[in-house]
Design an enzyme around this catalytic site. Sequence first.
Site, PDB file in Angstrom:
ATOM      1  N   THR A 306       0.834  -1.192   0.000  1.00  0.00           N
ATOM      2  CA  THR A 306       0.000   0.000   0.000  1.00  0.00           C
ATOM      3  C   THR A 306       0.875   1.251   0.000  1.00  0.00           C
ATOM      4  OG1 THR A 306      -0.127   0.005   2.415  1.00  0.00           O
ATOM      5  CG2 THR A 306      -1.880  -1.141   1.211  1.00  0.00           C
ATOM      6  N   SER A 343       2.573  -2.640   4.151  1.00  0.00           N
ATOM      7  CA  SER A 343       2.602  -1.180   4.074  1.00  0.00           C
ATOM      8  C   SER A 343       3.890  -0.722   3.414  1.00  0.00           C
ATOM      9  CB  SER A 343       2.518  -0.572   5.474  1.00  0.00           C
ATOM     10  OG  SER A 343       3.770  -0.656   6.130  1.00  0.00           O
ATOM     11  N   ASP A 344       3.868   0.461   2.832  1.00  0.00           N
ATOM     12  CA  ASP A 344       5.121   1.081   2.423  1.00  0.00           C
ATOM     13  C   ASP A 344       5.894   1.446   3.683  1.00  0.00           C
ATOM     14  OD1 ASP A 344       7.106   2.128   0.844  1.00  0.00           O
ATOM     15  OD2 ASP A 344       5.828   3.548  -0.223  1.00  0.00           O
ATOM     16  N   SER A 345       7.140   1.839   3.522  1.00  0.00           N
ATOM     17  CA  SER A 345       7.987   2.166   4.656  1.00  0.00           C
ATOM     18  C   SER A 345       7.312   3.181   5.572  1.00  0.00           C
ATOM     19  CB  SER A 345       9.316   2.739   4.163  1.00  0.00           C
ATOM     20  OG  SER A 345      10.034   3.320   5.228  1.00  0.00           O
ATOM     21  N   LEU A 346       7.288   2.873   6.850  1.00  0.00           N
ATOM     22  CA  LEU A 346       6.635   3.739   7.824  1.00  0.00           C
ATOM     23  C   LEU A 346       7.567   4.821   8.356  1.00  0.00           C
ATOM     24  CD1 LEU A 346       4.583   1.022   9.710  1.00  0.00           C
ATOM     25  CD2 LEU A 346       3.780   2.636   7.980  1.00  0.00           C
TER      26      LEU A 346
END
Length: 554
Positions: A306, A343-346
């Site tokens: 995402t 998820s993409d990098s947080l």
Amino acid sequence: MSSPRPSRNRRLLATVVLLTATALVVAAGVVWWIGRDGSSSPTSSPPASPRTSKSPAAQEPTGWGPTDAEKQKARSLAEALPLDELAGQLIIARSFSNESSLELVREKHFAGVMVTGQQILDVTTDDPLESVKAFNDQLQDAGKGRGFPVMVPIDQEGGLVARLADPLTPFPTFMSAGAAIAGHGTDGEAAVTAATRASGAELRAAGYNTVFAPDGDITIGPADPIIGSRSAGSDPDTVARAVVAAVDGYSEAGMISAVKHFPGHNVDEDSHKGLPVLRSDRDRLRSHDLKPFAAAVADAAPGIMTGHLDVPAIDKGVPASMSHKVITRGLRDNLGFDGLVISDSLGMGAVMSRYPGGDATVEAIKAGSDLALMPADNEQAYDAVLAALRSGEIPEKQARESAARTIAYLLHAQASPELPGEPGSHADASEALSASAATIVAHPCPVPKIAGVVPLGSPEAVTAFRTAAEEAGLPLGSGTSVVFLGPGSSGAAGDVAVSTDTPYALASSSAPTKIALYGRDVPAMRALVKVLQGTARAQGALPVDVGVPAPQRC
């Protein structure tokens, strides 16, 4: 033991996938129905997943994925995890050092570790790949007591986004996939699959089991700040075909792939710096942004990543990566995706300022992500997830289902046979993709014969071109000037202008001959040299609008 996917008729595949994708994004109540109040929910029961439909034909598994036995084992392993280990199993750590990464896997049961930047490759050693393989083996050793592999992912899209360089084979940008398919149809798809299969085989040999690729994003053109040549192009159908072809190759190599960045990083702002707004209304989401992801779902893609994108038509002000409406209602319920959601990098600017501490990790998991990627602070993220599990903020049932999905894919990747070929041995597949993608954008008539060249411009491209020219016996130092336009280049004078990233700079070049190559490494240059020598034709087609009239036939 699993076997690679059988080869399929490419023309039939393209037709089936695009018809399926179209059905998913057009049919009423399939993709997000957005009510007058802005809510997103289906108007009718959500459609069955392509892999869970009750029709007899659809009951057969499509694509690469865990067997029933692997799923059952994964559920048992996930159910047995104590909460303190379950919390770690929902996170892919950001690696700050080898020692701390190994400790997170060993002591807190993190699902995996993402290594990026200079740390990924010790270029001072005589055998740099060996140090990478050794650390990846250490990661698996650190998790050996858990009964399933550790996830070891890498960003290796090709082109500028390739974390491992020599001695692995370099592959061109993913825009080359769009050019190959636009120019060659199903033959282009076959070249894309061969390239990702080769790349996946080399990554597995280096100790990786997951690749965060390909991009399902649809580039917006020259204003695109971060995706650019990482996208297969500006046409959603072409991008959809490229995504399916790429996923097929990775799957045949036994790699877990993740298509990114759902629902499409088709914006003019970089999510590393702020929260971009995807301004598509519901009709454009259906007909444009979602098509590549719908095709990936129909093709049983293992994973989808995402993006950190504000999608006002769905959930205004909430990053898609943190949105229950986007992930659970949209991707899971309505598109029917039952693979891994990551998820993409947080640690990116789009979320760090909005979700301090471990909040971003908790919100991503609550929204429906199976894996939260690279929190800014691993310890804070772990503590926040464990506290949320204990309080019920993150439902334990949901967390165990997520852990089971991850474990099942890791078991399946482990059981998949490794394809032959040492790292660096697939230059032919890389060159073949560049040969299919190379595009003549402009040329004089008659086409001049080139007996010698003077390479100019982008230093990396010039160095690679010299190697390829010397191999082919093309004289260097006098004759036709060939100017290489790298990322961010403006137009240049010369006899031949060659873009090695996006092709937009060709529009402002005064060179009479213009070629879009989409790659800057030696395999791509070998394909170019053959075109310049007249021993091969450049038959790719532009996957984006450059603003240059189609070249005349001589």
